[in-house]
Write an enzyme that holds these catalytic residues in place. Structure first.
Site, PDB file in Angstrom:
ATOM      1  N   THR A 130      35.773 -20.435  -0.232  1.00 43.77           N
ATOM      2  CA  THR A 130      35.317 -21.764   0.180  1.00 43.77           C
ATOM      3  C   THR A 130      34.480 -21.695   1.454  1.00 43.77           C
ATOM      4  O   THR A 130      34.652 -20.776   2.268  1.00 43.77           O
ATOM      5  CB  THR A 130      36.561 -22.656   0.430  1.00 43.77           C
ATOM      6  N   ASP A 131      33.638 -22.714   1.656  1.00 48.75           N
ATOM      7  CA  ASP A 131      32.880 -22.792   2.909  1.00 48.75           C
ATOM      8  C   ASP A 131      33.782 -23.190   4.080  1.00 48.75           C
ATOM      9  O   ASP A 131      33.379 -23.091   5.234  1.00 48.75           O
ATOM     10  CB  ASP A 131      31.709 -23.779   2.784  1.00 48.75           C
ATOM     11  N   GLU A 132      35.010 -23.642   3.788  1.00 46.50           N
ATOM     12  CA  GLU A 132      35.879 -24.129   4.868  1.00 46.50           C
ATOM     13  C   GLU A 132      36.302 -23.007   5.821  1.00 46.50           C
ATOM     14  O   GLU A 132      36.748 -23.266   6.929  1.00 46.50           O
ATOM     15  CB  GLU A 132      37.093 -24.860   4.277  1.00 46.50           C
ATOM     16  N   TYR A 155      45.020 -24.247   4.854  1.00 48.42           N
ATOM     17  CA  TYR A 155      44.300 -23.854   3.629  1.00 48.42           C
ATOM     18  C   TYR A 155      43.158 -22.904   3.969  1.00 48.42           C
ATOM     19  O   TYR A 155      43.068 -21.789   3.432  1.00 48.42           O
ATOM     20  CB  TYR A 155      43.770 -25.095   2.897  1.00 48.42           C
ATOM     21  N   LYS A 159      42.553 -18.905   3.083  1.00 50.49           N
ATOM     22  CA  LYS A 159      41.408 -18.404   2.316  1.00 50.49           C
ATOM     23  C   LYS A 159      40.628 -17.383   3.156  1.00 50.49           C
ATOM     24  O   LYS A 159      40.160 -16.373   2.634  1.00 50.49           O
ATOM     25  CB  LYS A 159      40.478 -19.549   1.894  1.00 50.49           C
TER      26      LYS A 159
END
Ligand code: NAD
Ligand code: TYD
Length: 349
Positions: A130-132, A155, A159
């Site tokens: 993810t870009d998060e 989260y 990741k």
């Protein structure tokens, strides 16, 4: 025949990817490994479940002996790893289940691949992320593949840890890996706890539309089938050891999306103009709420020739139509234990 393990294939993005691969590549054999958590649903795949090049295996990626046996028995050529706990709000309530699945689970898969792939030629471990992991942007700027990691939610931290493990297996053991980091996906079959399906479902049932804070946080939205197409391109043309950002070049403030949804759905549901907007309810902000995500996907466009195929308005319309036509899908998965979680979450506000 190429044997590919796709993890998390019963979830939102995974099911779109499994469908794409099973239909597009009859000479690949796809094994879908999924624990069928609250987010996994085999109904997402009924159209391809009897395909000769597809099989489903129920199992947990954190179960080391199970995963190793699966690898030994199947002699996979490649892994596309999507299985994860994926919802930020849940990670705030229960961080350890994110550490377990996202970090430990990824480690277990990497280890099984390392052990079984004695010959590394023509093997690939593709990690979907993810870009998060890049953290939160201010008003300007974009995440590129070289933006330093700065995850802020349990989260995104889990990741980020899994991304680092994947790259560590490449550098230390030469495991052939590729990583992609994608922005927020939307489309059919998304569990209605994420922004778009939650709002669509609540508008249908005239329930409050819980906007966190002032609704000014920004996300970059990508049609889920375009994400699956990007994974296909990167899987076949991506360079080993590289990272590719995937995004929609499509930034929206949450509140603007909610207003847009209300306007479209008033028309579709034959409601008076402005009726759904009355449901908008500003609620307490998410803890540590990242302000803005925006992906620069130029590398993927320039080097591998991918770009999003669908305009947001068209994708949103298709998504709304799908949820309206599949209310039984929504009601089945939002009953039972999920309903309990949902009621608890929103009664606290
Ligand atoms: P999802 O929550 O819809 O699906 C996750 C799937 O993983 C479910 O089918 C679930 O049953 C399975 N799973 C969970 N724990 C498991 C375990 N221990 N063992 C085996 N299976 C397990 O998630 P999604 O939105 O489809 O996201 C898929 C992947 O893409 C995730 O890795 C996520 O981090 C990443 N991603 C998602 C988005 C997004 O907008 N949804 C954006 C970028 C990246
Ligand atoms: P979400 O779909 O949970 O994705 P992520 O947090 O991974 O980006 O949320 C998207 C945005 O919408 C995020 O800024 C939080 C906000 N949001 C709400 O305002 N209300 C909601 O009920 C939900 C689920 C999200």
């Amino acid at each position: 025949m190429k044997k590919i393990l796709i993890t998390g294939g019963a979830g939102f993005i995974g099911s779109h990817l499994v469908r794409l691969f099973v239909n597009k590549y009859p000479d690949y054999f796809i094994t879908n490994l999924d624990a069928l958590t609250y987010a996994g649903n085999l109904e997402n795949l009924t159209d391809i479940e009897n395909s000769p090049n597809y099989t489903f295996v129920k199992g947990d990626i954190t179960d080391e002996s199970f995963v190793e046996t699966l690898f030994e028995e199947n002699k996979f050529d490649a892994v596309i790893h999507l299985a994860a706990e994926s919802h930020v709000d849940r990670s705030i309530l229960d961080p350890m289940s994110f550490v377990k699945t996202n970090v430990l689970g990824t480690g277990v898969l990497l280890n099984a691949a390392k052990k079984n792939w004695t010959n590394l030629s023509n093997k690939l471990f593709y990690h979907v992320s993810t870009d998060e992991v890049y953290g939160s942007l201010g008003e300007v700027g974009f995440f590129t593949e070289t933006t330093p990691y700065d995850p802020r939610s349990p989260y995104s931290a889990s990741k980020a840890a899994s991304d680092h493990l994947v790259r560590a297996y490449h550098h230390t053991y030469n495991l052939p890996v590729v990583v992609s980091n994608c922005s927020n996906n939307y489309g059919s079959h998304q569990f209605p706890e994420k922004l778009l399906p939650l709002m669509i479902n609540n508008i249908v049932h005239s329930k409050p539309l819980p906007v966190y804070g002032k609704g000014e946080n920004v996300r970059d939205w990508l049609w889920v089938e375009d994400h699956a197409r990007a994974i296909d391109v990167i899987f076949h043309k991506g360079i080993i050891g590289e990272t590719y950002n995937i995004g929609g070049f499509n930034e929206w403030k949450n509140i603007d999306i909610v207003h847009l949804l209300c306007r479209i759905m008033d028309k579709k549901l034959n409601r008076a103009e402005g009726e759904s907007e009355k449901l908008i309810t500003y609620v307490k902000d998410r803890a540590g709420h990242d302000k803005r995500y925006a992906i620069d996907a130029t590398k993927l466009e320039n080097e591998l020739g991918w770009s999003p195929s669908l305009q947001f308005e068209e994708g949103l319309d298709k998504t709304i139509e799908w949820y309206l036509a599949n209310e039984t899908w929504v009601s089945r998965i939002t009953s039972g234990s999920y309903k309990q979680y949902y009621d608890q979450q929103y009664s606290k506000r």
